[in-house]
Design a protein around this motif. Structure first.
Motif, PDB file in Angstrom:
ATOM      1  N   HIS A  51       0.839  -1.198   0.000  1.00 38.56           N
ATOM      2  CA  HIS A  51       0.000   0.000   0.000  1.00 38.56           C
ATOM      3  C   HIS A  51       0.878   1.255   0.000  1.00 38.56           C
ATOM      4  CE1 HIS A  51      -3.096   2.889   1.117  1.00 38.56           C
ATOM      5  NE2 HIS A  51      -3.981   1.960   0.805  1.00 38.56           N
ATOM      6  N   PRO A  52       0.542   2.231  -0.831  1.00 36.76           N
ATOM      7  CA  PRO A  52       1.379   3.442  -0.892  1.00 36.76           C
ATOM      8  C   PRO A  52       1.528   4.118   0.476  1.00 36.76           C
ATOM      9  CG  PRO A  52      -0.216   3.446  -2.665  1.00 36.76           C
ATOM     10  CD  PRO A  52      -0.539   2.268  -1.812  1.00 36.76           C
ATOM     11  N   CYS A  75     -10.932   6.166  -2.578  1.00 38.72           N
ATOM     12  CA  CYS A  75      -9.906   5.777  -1.617  1.00 38.72           C
ATOM     13  C   CYS A  75      -9.611   6.957  -0.687  1.00 38.72           C
ATOM     14  CB  CYS A  75      -8.647   5.384  -2.374  1.00 38.72           C
ATOM     15  SG  CYS A  75      -7.234   5.143  -1.312  1.00 38.72           S
ATOM     16  N   PHE A  93      -7.078   7.608   0.923  1.00 36.11           N
ATOM     17  CA  PHE A  93      -5.700   8.092   0.869  1.00 36.11           C
ATOM     18  C   PHE A  93      -5.447   8.891  -0.409  1.00 36.11           C
ATOM     19  CE2 PHE A  93      -0.987   7.181   0.498  1.00 36.11           C
ATOM     20  CZ  PHE A  93      -0.630   8.020   1.535  1.00 36.11           C
ATOM     21  N   ALA A  94      -6.412   8.873  -1.318  1.00 37.56           N
ATOM     22  CA  ALA A  94      -6.213   9.492  -2.627  1.00 37.56           C
ATOM     23  C   ALA A  94      -5.647  10.912  -2.578  1.00 37.56           C
ATOM     24  CB  ALA A  94      -7.505   9.434  -3.430  1.00 37.56           C
ATOM     25  N   CYS A  99      -1.980  10.476  -1.939  1.00 39.28           N
ATOM     26  CA  CYS A  99      -1.287   9.327  -2.503  1.00 39.28           C
ATOM     27  C   CYS A  99      -0.443   9.729  -3.708  1.00 39.28           C
ATOM     28  CB  CYS A  99      -2.311   8.282  -2.917  1.00 39.28           C
ATOM     29  SG  CYS A  99      -1.545   6.821  -3.616  1.00 39.28           S
ATOM     30  N   ASP A 158       0.614   7.702  -5.940  1.00 37.63           N
ATOM     31  CA  ASP A 158       0.322   6.812  -7.058  1.00 37.63           C
ATOM     32  C   ASP A 158      -1.130   6.900  -7.496  1.00 37.63           C
ATOM     33  OD1 ASP A 158       2.890   5.997  -6.584  1.00 37.63           O
ATOM     34  OD2 ASP A 158       2.286   4.296  -5.334  1.00 37.63           O
ATOM     35  N   VAL A 159      -1.818   7.979  -7.123  1.00 33.95           N
ATOM     36  CA  VAL A 159      -3.258   8.043  -7.343  1.00 33.95           C
ATOM     37  C   VAL A 159      -3.618   8.003  -8.839  1.00 33.95           C
ATOM     38  CG1 VAL A 159      -3.232  10.563  -7.235  1.00 33.95           C
ATOM     39  CG2 VAL A 159      -5.345   9.334  -6.746  1.00 33.95           C
ATOM     40  N   CYS A 166      -9.206   5.639  -8.580  1.00 32.83           N
ATOM     41  CA  CYS A 166      -9.114   5.590  -7.125  1.00 32.83           C
ATOM     42  C   CYS A 166     -10.183   6.442  -6.477  1.00 32.83           C
ATOM     43  CB  CYS A 166      -7.773   6.107  -6.645  1.00 32.83           C
ATOM     44  SG  CYS A 166      -6.383   5.225  -7.307  1.00 32.83           S
ATOM     45  N   CYS A 171      -6.061  -1.319  -1.880  1.00 36.27           N
ATOM     46  CA  CYS A 171      -5.548  -0.373  -2.873  1.00 36.27           C
ATOM     47  C   CYS A 171      -5.712  -1.004  -4.239  1.00 36.27           C
ATOM     48  CB  CYS A 171      -4.072  -0.080  -2.617  1.00 36.27           C
ATOM     49  SG  CYS A 171      -3.271   0.830  -3.945  1.00 36.27           S
ATOM     50  N   VAL A 172      -6.201  -0.229  -5.188  1.00 33.48           N
ATOM     51  CA  VAL A 172      -6.443  -0.802  -6.515  1.00 33.48           C
ATOM     52  C   VAL A 172      -5.152  -1.134  -7.257  1.00 33.48           C
ATOM     53  CG1 VAL A 172      -8.716   0.218  -6.869  1.00 33.48           C
ATOM     54  CG2 VAL A 172      -6.683   1.516  -7.472  1.00 33.48           C
ATOM     55  N   ARG A 173      -4.073  -0.498  -6.865  1.00 34.59           N
ATOM     56  CA  ARG A 173      -2.822  -0.721  -7.588  1.00 34.59           C
ATOM     57  C   ARG A 173      -1.875  -1.649  -6.837  1.00 34.59           C
ATOM     58  NH1 ARG A 173      -0.485   4.718  -9.953  1.00 34.59           N
ATOM     59  NH2 ARG A 173       0.534   3.170 -11.246  1.00 34.59           N
TER      60      ARG A 173
HETATM   61  S1  SF4 Z   1      -6.270   3.120  -4.276  1.00 36.74           S
HETATM   62 FE1  SF4 Z   1      -5.260   4.685  -5.481  1.00 36.74          FE
HETATM   63  S2  SF4 Z   1      -5.220   6.472  -4.163  1.00 36.74           S
HETATM   64 FE2  SF4 Z   1      -5.706   4.741  -2.880  1.00 36.74          FE
HETATM   65  S3  SF4 Z   1      -3.740   4.102  -2.117  1.00 36.74           S
HETATM   66 FE3  SF4 Z   1      -4.114   2.898  -3.920  1.00 36.74          FE
HETATM   67  S4  SF4 Z   1      -3.138   4.036  -5.564  1.00 36.74           S
HETATM   68 FE4  SF4 Z   1      -3.322   5.429  -3.832  1.00 36.74          FE
END
Ligand code: SF4
Lengths: 313, 611
Positions: free
Chosen positions: B257-258, B293, B295-296, B299, B301-302, B306, B325-327
């Motif tokens: 997670h970022p 999200c 954290f967007a 974040c 890496d947004v 997200c 986290c989607v990524r």
């Molecule tokens: S879902 Fe998107 S905004 Fe949220 S932590 Fe993961 S990369 Fe970052």
């Protein structure tokens, strides 16, 4: 001071508003409690009578309109006093000066006491010793006796009574504010200003005083109650306005010999004084309770003080 | 040891199962914490990590059946050995607390009754939750204390809590918590405030007690390095959600997670001089959280997706590692190589010190706190004073700025001797030395706006017109990365990091030559600490400031100072250039201090993907 490595949660934003205009919020919340509503209504009732009274009195308060100690009659609903003056008119006209004197005495007493207490706590050392020992000396006299003493030395001047009553409050106020100041003057934000070499007088006025608004509000309410009692008491004893003037304290004294003939001349002014002091006392009690509650709530959200926990349900 | 080994081999049954725990603001549907699920096995420690406001304490309290005033349980279950704590009545809970669940608070003082001797208190605890299998006499008290590495002499048992040191108090609190053989222990940052050495011992005690008695433990902390030393599983919380959950090695070695990666990057390392990366901004409060999200907004890496819907909490490869986290499954793209700080120029000429302290001895009342301190801060140089609590480091700082006046010796500033107390110093020297307090929650007047707070010293020290002053205040605010929007705000509307920046701006606005920073980051989260340290480093360079940086954290020293002075019990133990002292410490004290710092490296397993 925080323990090293302890992150401190910021308080929720709702508290911010509350702390900034803390005393206003304390007052408005006090009014909304039952105790506060009752106290304020009683106060308002008596103040309204004293303020509006002189303008709506049916007769002149010093005019002889009926027989001494005559009972209630159509023109004089509360009967006549010792000299045959209209009791109702005298009651209506005889309150404002007591209130004004009590308020002035409170203002002076709280002001002087606060100045002494804050200086003692902030300056420490010999200033503290000097101020607090004087306070002890003044406290050794009961306040009524002290006021009487001054008045009988200098004579019954109204300004003197105000000063004497105010002065008799100052020591108590000084004690309370000294202890609040001791706590605040150790805070870092005060130290930060000290480090710039700002004069103590300015630090007290600009950094410390604004933080003391709540204890000052509570103290003023309490002192007002005492002032009313003492000012009225002094009038009763003859240290106040000289006789022909209408004055609730004086009226009780003048009319008490005719208590059986026309009780109203004593009962009404006495009741008004009682209602007023009960009102101010109840209200200042409500304020004090809310103020304490505010302090507690502020602690609750500061994790440094430990968590206040509530079991579910 | 035997017991511990056996436990490690055979998988233990799940002790504590938390399912979809939801805590709301009472009377509303605003959640403070939601969708929190995790499992702790007997003998295992779960570390619950997060910044302040992440909801970690709220979760910890829920495990005890408590919540803060104004909150309510909105759903979910807390199953302890199969029975749901949240469904119990107040009486049932009363019986469970202490006997089955116990709590060690952050402040050990609050767990102990100040009016009772330690021995009596322990005896009472043992008596209150009687267990027929356990004898409850003096032997038992001794045994319990011995488990927490305390020697239960008669004399010790008769002592009152205030007669114990912080470490001893915390051990007594731990002994009390373990005394009745609970099945679950919740520890809320019990080692903050303790010295690194004591901390290490306390952590060891906790770990071995959990192992040998099959206790499930939840350890709440903001300090990743501590968690790494103790926990088998880590749950990272952000804005009321668990965003990453997994075995400690995975979380530290391959965080997905970022937010976890950002947290790890913010931890200072005593081994390398690195640019610390903080996380700008702060976690959204309950009720103001974004749709997607949480954290967007912060974040790195947004992606647009997200922000659309909250990412699900999904298992990664192994299954035991869950990420929200989607990524999460993408390889880490961002450059994560730690940027080392370019070796700073060696202190120019030590002879022309801006600040020279010679033979400084200080006392508090009759008690001596500092003995014959010598140190020198050159122009544009940062000297770190490191010491444990009670080492006299804060007193030293206070002597220099004039807050503490009971000292003898010489403190020369730019060749001129300074008077003891601030009141006896000249306006000029007061202006040229500025002090930043440790706790930004007490150093700003709550009744003044940020604008008034920063303007105040400027008004006192300068003759600028109000317009010029305002211009400078705004410029200073911008220099500490705050905008002019802050002018009208009050301190309690600011986060800890923002407050500390305001405090910095107040010190810097009068253009001092020496800045004395007293533990300025210790009241802040690691992620915020990183930002403040970077800010300080930048400002020091840009403004050619000399700086005295007081800290208990040796790891931080590496990131900011050129020279370090190690202080212990009021004496200088060792001083010299930072690289030399930290890499080749000569004194045993420094060596021990360095060894006892909890290090991320000790838990890192596969290459440190986050670095
Ligand atoms: S879902 Fe998107 S905004 Fe949220 S932590 Fe993961 S990369 Fe970052």
């Amino acid at each position: 001071m925080a323990v090293p490595g302890t992150p401190i949660d910021a308080p929720p934003p709702g508290i911010a508003r509350l702390r900034r205009h803390e005393w206003l919020s304390v007052l408005s919340r006090a009014v909304r409690t039952r105790r506060g509503t009752v106290g304020l209504s009683l106060m308002a009732l008596v103040v309204a009578i004293a303020v509006v009274g002189p303008f709506i009195a049916p007769n002149s308060p010093t005019e002889f309109v009926t027989a001494p100690f005559s009972g209630p009659a159509p023109g004089t609903p509360l009967g006549g006093d010792a000299l045959g003056r209209d009791v109702l008119s005298r009651v209506l006209a005889g309150g404002w000066l007591i209130l004004l004197m009590a308020a002035a005495a409170t203002l002076f007493g709280v002001g002087a006491g606060a100045a002494a207490g804050i200086s003692a706590a902030y300056l420490r050392g010999w200033a503290d010793a000097l101020i607090m020992r004087s306070v002890d000396v003044v406290l050794a006299f009961p306040s009524l006796v002290f006021a009487l003493l001054l008045v009988s030395i200098i004579g019954p001047k109204l300004w003197l009574i105000v000063l004497a009553v105010g002065f008799s409050h100052a020591p108590q106020v000084a004690r309370v504010l000294r202890s609040s100041t001791l706590d605040i003057s150790e805070r870092d934000f005060v130290k930060a200003v000290e480090l710039q070499g700002v004069k103590p007088r300015l630090i007290m006025a600009r950094e410390i005083l604004p933080s003391l608004i709540t204890p000052l509000t509570v103290e003023a309410g309490l002192r007002l109650t005492y002032s009313i009692i003492i000012v009225a008491g002094l009038s009763f004893l003859g240290f106040g306005q000289p006789p022909p003037a209408p004055n609730w304290g004086l009226m009780i004294n003048e009319n008490r010999i005719g208590l059986q003939l026309n009780p109203w001349g004593v009962v009404v002014p006495a009741a008004l004084i009682a209602v007023l002091t009960i009102g101010t006392n109840t209200f200042s009690d409500a304020v004090a309770r809310v103020a304490l509650g505010v302090g507690r709530q502020a602690e609750e959200i500061t994790p440094l003080e430990g968590h206040v926990l509530v079991a579910p349900r | 040891m035997m017991v511990g080994a056996a436990h490690a081999l055979r998988p233990q049954p799940a002790r504590l199962v938390v399912e979809n725990l939801r805590i709301v603001v009472a009377g509303t549907s605003t959640d403070v914490v939601d969708e929190v699920s995790f499992t702790v096995r007997a003998g295992e420690v779960l570390g619950l990590v997060g910044e302040s406001g992440s909801g970690k304490t709220t979760v910890a309290l829920a495990l005890l059946g408590y919540h803060r005033r104004g909150l309510a349980v909105g759903g979910g279950r807390v199953m302890l050995d199969g029975s749901d704590l949240l469904a119990m009545s107040a009486e049932e809970l009363q019986g469970v607390r202490g006997a089955m669940v116990s709590y060690v608070p952050q402040d050990p003082g609050s767990a102990l009754n100040p009016a009772l001797p330690v021995g009596l208190q322990l005896g009472e605890i043992l008596g209150a939750h009687q267990d027929p299998g356990v004898s409850r006499d003096a032997d038992r008290v001794t045994e319990v204390l011995a488990e927490a590495q305390l020697d239960a002499t008669r004399e010790f048992l008769r002592r009152y809590p205030h007669q114990l040191s912080g470490g001893q108090q915390q051990r007594v609190a731990i002994a009390m918590a373990f005394a009745c053989r609970p099945r679950l222990i919740v520890l809320d940052e019990p080692t903050t405030g303790l010295d690194v050495t004591t901390q290490r011992h306390v952590l060891e005690t906790i770990r071995s007690l959990c192992r040998s008695y099959g206790v499930a433990a939840v350890y709440v902390s903001h300090d990743l390095a501590v968690i790494g030393q103790l926990a088998q599983q880590v749950a990272v919380m952000y804005a009321g959600r668990v965003v990453e959950l997994g075995p400690t090695e995975t979380i530290f070695g391959a965080p997905a997670h970022p937010y976890t990666r950002a947290l790890l990057r913010a931890v200072p390392s005593p081994e390398r001089s690195e640019v610390l990366e903080g996380i700008e901004g702060q976690a959204p409060r309950p009720g103001r959280r974004p749709t997607g999200c949480f954290f967007a907004p912060r974040c790195p890496d947004v992606l647009p997706i997200c922000r659309e819907s909250p990412p699900p909490f999904v298992p990664l490869l192994a299954g035991a590692h869950l990420v929200r986290c989607v990524r999460a499954e993408e390889p880490v793209t961002r450059s994560v190589i730690a940027r080392t700080v370019p070796a700073s120029d060696p202190p120019t000429s030590l002879s022309s010190g801006t600040l020279e302290v010679r033979d400084l001895s200080a006392r508090y009342g009759p008690a001596p706190v500092l003995y014959e301190i010598d140190l020198r801060v050159g122009p544009e140089q940062c000297v770190a004073i490191v010491g444990e609590s009670g080492s006299g480091k804060t007193t030293l700082a206070r002597c220099v700025v004039g807050l503490h006046d009971n000292w003898t010796g010489n403190v020369d500033f730019c060749g001129e001797p300074l008077a003891c107390g601030a009141r006896r110093r000249t306006k000029g020297s007061l202006q040229r030395i500025q002090y930043v307090f440790q706790n930004p929650y007490t150093s700003l007047n709550p009744r003044k706006t940020v604008g008034q707070i920063i303007d105040q010293p400027l008004e006192h020290f300068s003759h600028f017109s109000p317009i010029e002053r305002e211009r400078r205040v705004v410029a200073e605010l911008e220099d500490v990365s705050l905008s002019s929007d802050f002018l009208g705000r009050y301190p309690d509307q600011l986060s800890g990091g923002e407050r500390q920046r305001v405090a910095l701006a107040r010190a810097l606005v009068v253009e001092p030559e020496l800045l004395v920073c007293d533990e300025v980051t210790s009241a802040l989260d690691v992620s915020v600490q990183a930002i403040i340290v970077e800010l300080l480093r930048r400002l020091q360079r840009e403004r050619n400031l000399a700086m005295l940086f007081i800290t208990h954290n040796l790891a931080l020293v590496r990131s900011i100072a050129q020279t370090v002075v190690v202080l212990s019990a009021g004496k200088v133990v060792e001083q010299g250039p930072v690289e030399e002292v930290l890499e080749r410490p000569r004194e045993t004290y420094t060596i021990r201090l360095l060894e006892d710092i909890p290090k991320l490296a000790e838990t890192r397993t596969n290459g440190g993907r986050w670095r």
